[in-house]
Design a protein around this motif. Sequence first.
Motif, PDB file in Angstrom:
ATOM      1  N   GLY A 155      -1.390   6.537   1.943  1.00 30.60           N
ATOM      2  CA  GLY A 155      -2.676   7.149   1.641  1.00 30.60           C
ATOM      3  C   GLY A 155      -3.505   6.439   0.591  1.00 30.60           C
ATOM      4  O   GLY A 155      -4.539   6.938   0.169  1.00 30.60           O
ATOM      5  N   LYS A 156      -3.092   5.265   0.139  1.00 36.06           N
ATOM      6  CA  LYS A 156      -3.819   4.528  -0.899  1.00 36.06           C
ATOM      7  C   LYS A 156      -4.335   3.207  -0.340  1.00 36.06           C
ATOM      8  O   LYS A 156      -3.890   2.737   0.694  1.00 36.06           O
ATOM      9  CB  LYS A 156      -2.895   4.226  -2.093  1.00 36.06           C
ATOM     10  CG  LYS A 156      -2.244   5.437  -2.705  1.00 36.06           C
ATOM     11  CD  LYS A 156      -3.056   5.953  -3.827  1.00 36.06           C
ATOM     12  CE  LYS A 156      -2.339   7.153  -4.431  1.00 36.06           C
ATOM     13  NZ  LYS A 156      -2.717   7.443  -5.732  1.00 36.06           N
ATOM     14  N   ARG A 157      -5.261   2.599  -1.043  1.00 32.58           N
ATOM     15  CA  ARG A 157      -5.786   1.288  -0.657  1.00 32.58           C
ATOM     16  C   ARG A 157      -4.717   0.215  -0.871  1.00 32.58           C
ATOM     17  O   ARG A 157      -3.899   0.314  -1.785  1.00 32.58           O
ATOM     18  CB  ARG A 157      -7.014   0.949  -1.486  1.00 32.58           C
ATOM     19  CG  ARG A 157      -8.181   1.873  -1.207  1.00 32.58           C
ATOM     20  CD  ARG A 157      -9.367   1.523  -2.036  1.00 32.58           C
ATOM     21  NE  ARG A 157      -9.793   0.162  -1.717  1.00 32.58           N
ATOM     22  CZ  ARG A 157     -10.783  -0.468  -2.327  1.00 32.58           C
ATOM     23  NH1 ARG A 157     -11.434   0.129  -3.288  1.00 32.58           N
ATOM     24  NH2 ARG A 157     -11.115  -1.679  -1.991  1.00 32.58           N
ATOM     25  N   SER A 158      -4.738  -0.818  -0.046  1.00 29.43           N
ATOM     26  CA  SER A 158      -3.766  -1.901  -0.191  1.00 29.43           C
ATOM     27  C   SER A 158      -4.095  -2.747  -1.415  1.00 29.43           C
ATOM     28  O   SER A 158      -5.238  -2.816  -1.858  1.00 29.43           O
ATOM     29  CB  SER A 158      -3.737  -2.769   1.063  1.00 29.43           C
ATOM     30  OG  SER A 158      -4.990  -3.386   1.246  1.00 29.43           O
ATOM     31  N   ARG A 159      -3.047  -3.381  -1.958  1.00 30.04           N
ATOM     32  CA  ARG A 159      -3.203  -4.248  -3.129  1.00 30.04           C
ATOM     33  C   ARG A 159      -2.358  -5.488  -2.923  1.00 30.04           C
ATOM     34  O   ARG A 159      -1.265  -5.414  -2.371  1.00 30.04           O
ATOM     35  CB  ARG A 159      -2.735  -3.518  -4.386  1.00 30.04           C
ATOM     36  CG  ARG A 159      -3.599  -2.328  -4.663  1.00 30.04           C
ATOM     37  CD  ARG A 159      -3.199  -1.448  -5.789  1.00 30.04           C
ATOM     38  NE  ARG A 159      -2.174  -1.883  -6.684  1.00 30.04           N
ATOM     39  CZ  ARG A 159      -1.647  -1.121  -7.614  1.00 30.04           C
ATOM     40  NH1 ARG A 159      -2.049   0.111  -7.744  1.00 30.04           N
ATOM     41  NH2 ARG A 159      -0.721  -1.566  -8.402  1.00 30.04           N
ATOM     42  N   ALA A 189       0.828  -1.192   0.000  1.00 35.42           N
ATOM     43  CA  ALA A 189       0.000   0.000   0.000  1.00 35.42           C
ATOM     44  C   ALA A 189       0.866   1.247   0.000  1.00 35.42           C
ATOM     45  O   ALA A 189       1.610   1.473   0.937  1.00 35.42           O
ATOM     46  CB  ALA A 189      -0.903   0.019   1.220  1.00 35.42           C
TER      47      ALA A 189
END
Length: 87
Positions: A6-10, A3
Amino acid sequence: MSAPAGKRSRLIYAVREYRGRKNQPKGFGSRDFRDLLVRARIQLGGPIVLVWDNVRIHLTADLREFFAANTDWLTVFQHSYLPTPRT
């Protein structure tokens, strides 16, 4: 899992299918791990922190050289597992 701040996890992964063919590798090799890390960097667009265990394939000279050559974007922590005591 990965991640950027500040972003969504992948989840970034690779699949190797074993078909039982003669001389076919059953698992990942050092090149496979290297390629997965490079693809993850491209997808994430930034640095990677890798927590690595002491499995034999993770300690090969090829991977150590790759880690050393890419310290500008790759930070590697070797983690040694301690056995859980049985009671």
